[in-house]
Design an enzyme around this catalytic site. Structure first.
Site, mmCIF file in Angstrom:
data_model
loop_
_atom_site.group_PDB
_atom_site.id
_atom_site.type_symbol
_atom_site.label_atom_id
_atom_site.label_comp_id
_atom_site.label_asym_id
_atom_site.label_seq_id
_atom_site.Cartn_x
_atom_site.Cartn_y
_atom_site.Cartn_z
ATOM 1 N N ASN A 1 0.873 -1.158 0.085
ATOM 2 C CA ASN A 1 0.196 0.010 0.347
ATOM 3 C C ASN A 1 0.804 1.274 -0.125
ATOM 4 O OD1 ASN A 1 -1.866 2.060 0.381
ATOM 5 N ND2 ASN A 1 -2.542 1.468 2.465
ATOM 6 N N SER B 1 2.936 -1.822 10.617
ATOM 7 C CA SER B 1 4.343 -1.904 10.772
ATOM 8 C C SER B 1 5.126 -3.215 10.639
ATOM 9 C CB SER B 1 4.760 -1.510 12.274
ATOM 10 O OG SER B 1 4.171 -0.060 12.685
ATOM 11 N N GLY C 1 2.101 2.563 10.922
ATOM 12 C CA GLY C 1 3.080 3.484 10.786
ATOM 13 C C GLY C 1 3.528 4.073 11.977
ATOM 14 N N HIS D 1 -9.792 1.595 4.874
ATOM 15 C CA HIS D 1 -8.285 1.704 5.479
ATOM 16 C C HIS D 1 -8.554 2.830 6.498
ATOM 17 C CE1 HIS D 1 -4.347 2.870 6.274
ATOM 18 N NE2 HIS D 1 -3.973 1.614 5.613
#
Ligand code: PGA
Length: 263
Positions: free
Chosen positions: A9, A227, A188, A111
């Site tokens: 992504n 992550s 993230g 998302h």
């Protein structure tokens, strides 16, 4: 065992087509340098503006990378394809037919960044899911809890999001549905979930899907996202009950991303 799925992504990256090409070239170089034969199904999801370009590159197999093309979102209305109508009066949106026309096969829906920054609700996500399935796409539906302070939040959020998003979907759609368990706190942040908790969420997701779609959903494909990097990917990918991973930030770094493909 069926092939694992690895989704890249790219989010709102990169900023130019030239750099989009650089990433693809980088993937190809890393794969050839290691004479690596892909064992997983790879899905690349660039921003809308790069889709057409990446589609052409993948079709020409310019970078020795076998991958399918995915979009990061879709609108729920699908205007008639007849020229001259103004059924597409939804400024700024992208229809299923437009994505189909340029070779997109997969669509990420729901998302957490869209839920959070664009105000996407479960109802909007449900409309997108149904529109995409009706048009024959494979969907990658993202679900996940915001915080992990309270472990009880996982079942509640996961059940609510999965059942709301799949409402009205039918048994024949099951093969076209992939659900990515993406705990929001892990996206993230560099802090990934444990494979055990991701597995627990995968079990819950399949149970909820069975409630909506019947027992055939017991083998529904479930990915982990949040992550993921070359170091931790194996813990998820090699897990029996987890069908692959959704990779955000690290998918922009060819060395790291191909490191995940090599797991
Ligand atoms: P991340 O993003 O890998 O950068 O955490 C995952 C995602 O796209 O949700």
């Amino acid at each position: 065992m069926s092939r694992k799925i690895i989704v890249a992504n790219w989010k709102m990256n990169p900023q130019t087509q030239k750099d989009a090409e650089k990433i693809l070239v980088g993937y190809g170089k890393q794969l050839t340098a290691n004479s690596y034969k892909l064992k997983a199904n790879v899905i690349i999801c660039p921003p809308f503006v790069h889709l057409s370009f990446i589609s052409k590159q993948l079709t020409a197999n310019s970078h020795k990378l076998t991958a399918k093309l995915g979009a990061q979102d879709v609108f729920w209305e699908n205007p008639s394809t007849a020229l001259g109508t103004n059924e597409g009066a939804y400024t700024g949106e992208i229809s299923p037919s437009m994505l189909n026309d340029i070779g997109v096969k997969y669509i990420i829906i729901g998302h957490s960044e869209r839920r959070r920054y664009l105000g996407e609700t479960d109802e909007m996500i449900n409309k997108k899911v149904l529109a995409a399935l009706k048009s024959g796409f494979n969907i990658i539906l993202c679900v996940g809890e915001h915080h992990r302070e309270n472990i009880n939040e996982i079942p509640k959020v996961v059940e609510e999001q999965v059942s709301a998003a799949l409402k009205g979907a039918q048994k024949p759609h099951i093969k076209k549905i992939i659900i990515a368990y993406e705990p929001v706190w892990a996206i993230g942040t560099g802090i990934s979930d444990t494979p055990e908790d991701a597995m627990m969420a995968a079990v819950l997701i399949r149970k909820t899907a069975i409630n909506v779609l019947g027992s055939a959903a017991k083998n529904l494909q479930v990915l982990y996202g949040g992550s993921v990097n070359a170091q931790n990917a194996g813990k998820f990918i090699l897990h029996d009950g987890i069908d692959g991973v959704l990779v955000g930030g690290v998918s922009l770094d060819p060395k790291e991303f191909v490191g995940i493909l090599r797991v």
